[in-house]
Enzyme design. Structure first.
Site, PDB file in Angstrom:
ATOM      1  N   HIS A  23      50.990  42.952  -5.792  1.00 16.51           N
ATOM      2  CA  HIS A  23      50.694  42.068  -6.921  1.00 16.51           C
ATOM      3  C   HIS A  23      51.557  42.434  -8.136  1.00 16.51           C
ATOM      4  O   HIS A  23      52.276  41.588  -8.682  1.00 16.51           O
ATOM      5  CB  HIS A  23      49.196  42.197  -7.268  1.00 16.51           C
ATOM      6  CG  HIS A  23      48.759  41.403  -8.464  1.00 16.51           C
ATOM      7  ND1 HIS A  23      47.931  40.310  -8.358  1.00 16.51           N
ATOM      8  CD2 HIS A  23      49.019  41.542  -9.794  1.00 16.51           C
ATOM      9  CE1 HIS A  23      47.715  39.801  -9.567  1.00 16.51           C
ATOM     10  NE2 HIS A  23      48.356  40.542 -10.454  1.00 16.51           N
ATOM     11  N   GLU A  24      51.479  43.696  -8.532  1.00 14.71           N
ATOM     12  CA  GLU A  24      52.237  44.115  -9.712  1.00 14.71           C
ATOM     13  C   GLU A  24      53.736  43.984  -9.452  1.00 14.71           C
ATOM     14  O   GLU A  24      54.503  43.685 -10.360  1.00 14.71           O
ATOM     15  CB  GLU A  24      51.876  45.551 -10.126  1.00 14.71           C
ATOM     16  CG  GLU A  24      50.415  45.734 -10.556  1.00 14.71           C
ATOM     17  CD  GLU A  24      49.940  44.721 -11.598  1.00 14.71           C
ATOM     18  OE1 GLU A  24      50.752  44.249 -12.403  1.00 14.71           O
ATOM     19  OE2 GLU A  24      48.732  44.390 -11.584  1.00 14.71           O
TER      20      GLU A  24
ATOM     21  N   HIS B 242      54.812  40.534 -10.310  1.00 10.20           N
ATOM     22  CA  HIS B 242      55.063  40.381 -11.751  1.00 10.20           C
ATOM     23  C   HIS B 242      56.433  40.980 -12.089  1.00 10.20           C
ATOM     24  O   HIS B 242      57.188  40.426 -12.873  1.00 10.20           O
ATOM     25  CB  HIS B 242      54.007  41.126 -12.567  1.00 10.20           C
ATOM     26  CG  HIS B 242      52.684  40.434 -12.659  1.00 10.20           C
ATOM     27  ND1 HIS B 242      52.555  39.118 -13.028  1.00 10.20           N
ATOM     28  CD2 HIS B 242      51.418  40.888 -12.453  1.00 10.20           C
ATOM     29  CE1 HIS B 242      51.259  38.794 -13.051  1.00 10.20           C
ATOM     30  NE2 HIS B 242      50.553  39.850 -12.696  1.00 10.20           N
TER      31      HIS B 242
ATOM     32  N   HIS C   8      59.222  38.709 -11.334  1.00  4.97           N
ATOM     33  CA  HIS C   8      59.295  37.651 -12.343  1.00  4.97           C
ATOM     34  C   HIS C   8      60.134  38.131 -13.539  1.00  4.97           C
ATOM     35  O   HIS C   8      60.921  37.383 -14.104  1.00  4.97           O
ATOM     36  CB  HIS C   8      57.867  37.316 -12.790  1.00  4.97           C
ATOM     37  CG  HIS C   8      57.670  35.931 -13.325  1.00  4.97           C
ATOM     38  ND1 HIS C   8      56.452  35.479 -13.769  1.00  4.97           N
ATOM     39  CD2 HIS C   8      58.525  34.894 -13.503  1.00  4.97           C
ATOM     40  CE1 HIS C   8      56.582  34.227 -14.183  1.00  4.97           C
ATOM     41  NE2 HIS C   8      57.827  33.844 -14.036  1.00  4.97           N
TER      42      HIS C   8
HETATM   43 ZN   LIG Z   1      48.443  40.080 -12.482  1.00  2.01          ZN
END
Ligand SMILES: [Zn+2]
Length: 709
Positions: free
Chosen positions: A497-498, A501, A504
């Site tokens: 998940h991290e 990010h 991104h």
């Molecule tokens: Zn998040």
């Protein structure tokens, strides 16, 4: 000269700095923030930065920023996109440079001195920002450019920057009367201090508690790895030969999952959920209420009905009504599923001779037991396949297969703590993309949870891409004396998940830093992160990276089958505890009168309204709901499940062809990851997907019945 650049202005003597005096010259010479970093990849020189450097650099940064803004304001030429909007975008470079390091340290590696400085500078920075956004002359210039927006021959991204800048002024109160501006300044300053205090209280309360076990029998039910971890913690706290359970998630959650000692589970659960609710100096009840009240007052001052309306104007959802409609749509089927799970737990408790109702400290323990009994799946069985190395290789492999990314560990780059690693991220052809820090283990100086942050967002200068410096910070299970760090299934998902990010931030390819990477609406920002969780947990991908830390053997099919079989088990509980917090957040932020009483009572009433069952508490209670009271998620905690619609729908597209479909991966990269906030999120999504998302894949993934059927 296209825009007033700080260095250029200094060189031209337009900006007299405080460095004119002998004393200031000495400060400049010794403060690493006040000169160009001479480090590999331009990372902050953590080895040279000391606490005493922060405050003078922040003060100097504010002073220079003010001068740059004054230069824009007093410029006699006609306001243009370049001399006003772009100039503003490039102002405040030094302040950004020092404050990113400072606030990142305050989250990930704080100490009393840093916290003290944070308390001191918070109202100053708040006032500094107000002086910019409430500056009438400056706003009239911004407005003048905005009014020409249809005639300007500028790119779509420039238009977006113009729109964002103009709106930021309006939303910060630029249109208010002088007396209302003064009121707003006071509210902003109070909010800055209170939100900071809220977070500091949680950290103090988390650190102030430990449960010391002297008799090993008290650890009944815990797997050996967890007992070893508790022994390590004790050793680190000078309690060798004992075991310590702390309120850090990686300690308390597995304890609640495995301890067969119901009395002790209750004791530790109560300590956990009472953080910030102990009637002491760190109590957050009054703070939560006051923050909600001030936000509401601010929103009304700005012409909105509620804080939620103010916030959501900038989101994909657009309005509180839309968010509530969406949450309600999920609530009924989620609660129904949780009730089925609760009945199963109750049956098992009865079978064990426990007459009591199911309590919040029973859920994790019995869910785990039922998972084992029904699906023969023991979470502990998985952990040997999720060593730090294996999972890291897994993340890198997924990024390589999707986007061709390569990662190389850098040993000569300064970091702020020995636990932190630094990585060079490049394209397949070797082109440098950005630098990534990873910081995995809990410590007293780090706040709880997991997050991605940046030390330098991506931007372009003269058309040249300036590479970003990104960091992910987590609180995962540590290595013990004889095993490497072995992650839980949850931690593996969080890692991916991290990392999503981080992608991104790393793949961002835009002109302006304020539109780069994760500078997108919050209900869109969890798409790049959550979609990565899908790859993390897919059997096909697990077979590629989940390898036993001792034998190197790939995770057996039988185990994968068990994961598959257990499917949506537990999703009722997980969705309900999450949604309860999302409703709580919306309730706190849709008030339009001043609340009195206590946050605890407000929460009770809010939970009664949705009919939350007593055996489940909100995932984050008001007293430690840092996402909304000290982070940026107020009226935005729903974003995770909103983005959940997007990520499951997007991943479904991959599943239809291939998990690493190069065309789709390329579309995801170029239309979403590279674009940051330069276009409307739904437009970007449609460019990837060809249509708006469907909610069905999310309902299916969570085992929820479609409410429309
Ligand atoms: Zn998040």
């Amino acid at each position: 000269m296209k825009y007033p650049n700080l260095t250029l202005l200094l060189a031209m003597g337009i900006l007299p700095t405080t460095a004119d005096s002998q004393e200031m010259k000495a400060i400049y010479a010794s403060n690493p923030f006040l000169s160009t970093y001479k480090t590999p990849f331009g990372v902050p020189p953590f080895n040279l930065i000391k606490n005493e450097h922060f405050k003078p650099a922040i003060m100097e940064g504010m002073m220079l920023h003010k001068k740059e803004v004054d230069f824009i304001t007093t410029n006699k030429s006609v306001p243009t996109f370049e001399n006003t909007i772009v100039a503003l975008e490039h102002s405040g470079e030094l302040l950004d440079k020092v404050s990113t390091v400072f606030y990142n340290m305050n989250s990930a590696n704080t100490n009393e001195e840093i916290q003290q400085i944070a308390n001191e500078v918070a109202p100053k920075i708040s006032a500094h920002n107000d002086n910019i956004y409430l500056n009438e002359k400056l706003f009239s210039k911004v407005k003048a450019v905005w009014n020409q927006k249809n005639e300007l021959k500028i790119s779509a991204e420039d238009q977006k920057l113009l729109e964002k800048t103009y709106k930021r002024f309006v939303r910060s109160g630029a249109n208010l009367s002088d007396s209302d501006k003064e009121k707003l300044k006071i509210i902003n300053s109070e909010l800055a201090v209170l939100t900071l205090k809220f977070g500091q209280n949680i950290l103090a309360e988390t650190n102030n508690y430990e449960y010391v076990v002297s008799n090993k029998e008290e650890l009944a039910g815990l797997p050996e790895e967890l007992i070893a971890a508790a022994a390590e913690t004790a050793k680190a706290k000078d309690k060798k030969g004992k075991w310590v359970i702390t309120l850090s998630n990686s300690s308390v959650m597995p304890f609640l999952q495995y301890s067969s000692n119901r009395i002790l589970r209750k004791e530790i659960w109560e300590a956990y959920q009472n953080r910030g609710n102990n009637g002491n100096a760190f109590d957050n009840n009054a703070n939560a209420l006051q923050i909600a009240n001030l936000r509401s007052e601010k929103a009304r001052l700005l012409g909105y009905k509620t804080h939620a309306q103010y916030v959501l104007e900038e989101s994909m959802a657009k309005s509180p009504e839309k968010v509530m409609e969406f949450l309600n749509q999920l609530w009924t089927p989620a609660l129904a599923k949780a009730k089925v799970e609760e009945t199963e737990i109750k049956q098992m408790m009865v079978a064990e001779g426990i007459k009591d109702n199911v309590q919040p400290y029973d859920w994790r323990y019995y869910s785990e037991k039922i998972r084992k009994e029904k699906y023969d799946l023991d979470e502990q069985e998985l952990r040997p396949y999720f060593s730090l190395d294996a999972v890291t290789q897994g993340v890198f492999m997924v990024c390589d297969k999707l986007y061709g990314l390569q990662f190389k560990q850098l040993k000569d780059v300064p970091t702020y703590h020995d636990d932190v690693t630094a990585w060079e991220v490049t394209e397949k052809n070797g082109n440098y993309l950005g630098l990534l820090y990873m910081d995995f283990y809990p410590r007293a100086s780090k706040r709880g949870g997991a997050w991605m942050t940046s030390y330098k967002p991506q931007s372009k200068e003269g058309g040249k891409r300036m590479a970003p410096i990104i960091s992910i910070v987590c609180n995962f299970s540590k290595p013990t004396a004889d095993t490497p760090a072995l992650f839980t299934f949850d931690e593996v998902s969080t890692y991916f998940h991290e990392f999503g990010h981080a992608l991104h931030g790393l793949l961002s390819d835009v002109n302006y830093k304020s539109l780069a990477g994760t500078n997108v609406p919050r209900d869109f920002v969890e798409l790049p992160s959550q979609i990565m969780e899908n790859w993390a947990t897919d059997s096909e991908v697990l077979k590629m990276y989940a390898k036993h830390y001792k034998t190197g053997k790939v995770i057996p099919d039988a185990l994968l089958q068990k994961i598959e079989n257990s499917g949506t088990y537990g999703q009722g509980f997980a969705t309900v505890e999450y949604l309860a917090s999302a409703f709580l957040d919306m309730d706190f932020h849709t008030i339009n009168t001043t609340l009195s009483g206590s946050a605890a009572d407000f929460e009770k009433a809010s939970m009664k309204k949705i009919g939350l069952i007593p055996s489940i508490i909100p995932r984050h209670k008001s007293n430690y709901f840092s996402h909304v009271f000290s982070g940026g998620y107020s009226a935005g905690y729903y974003s995770y499940i909103w983005s959940g619609v997007l990520d499951t729908d997007a991943f479904d597209q991959f599943k239809k062809t291939s998990l690493f479909d190069p065309t789709k991966a390329n579309l995801f990269r170029t239309q979403i990851l590279e674009k940051g906030g330069t276009e409307e999120p739904m437009e970007l999504y449609k460019k990837f997907r060809g249509s708006e998302p469907s909610i069905e894949p999310l309902l299916k993934k969570r085992g929820l019945n479609s409410p429309t059927k």
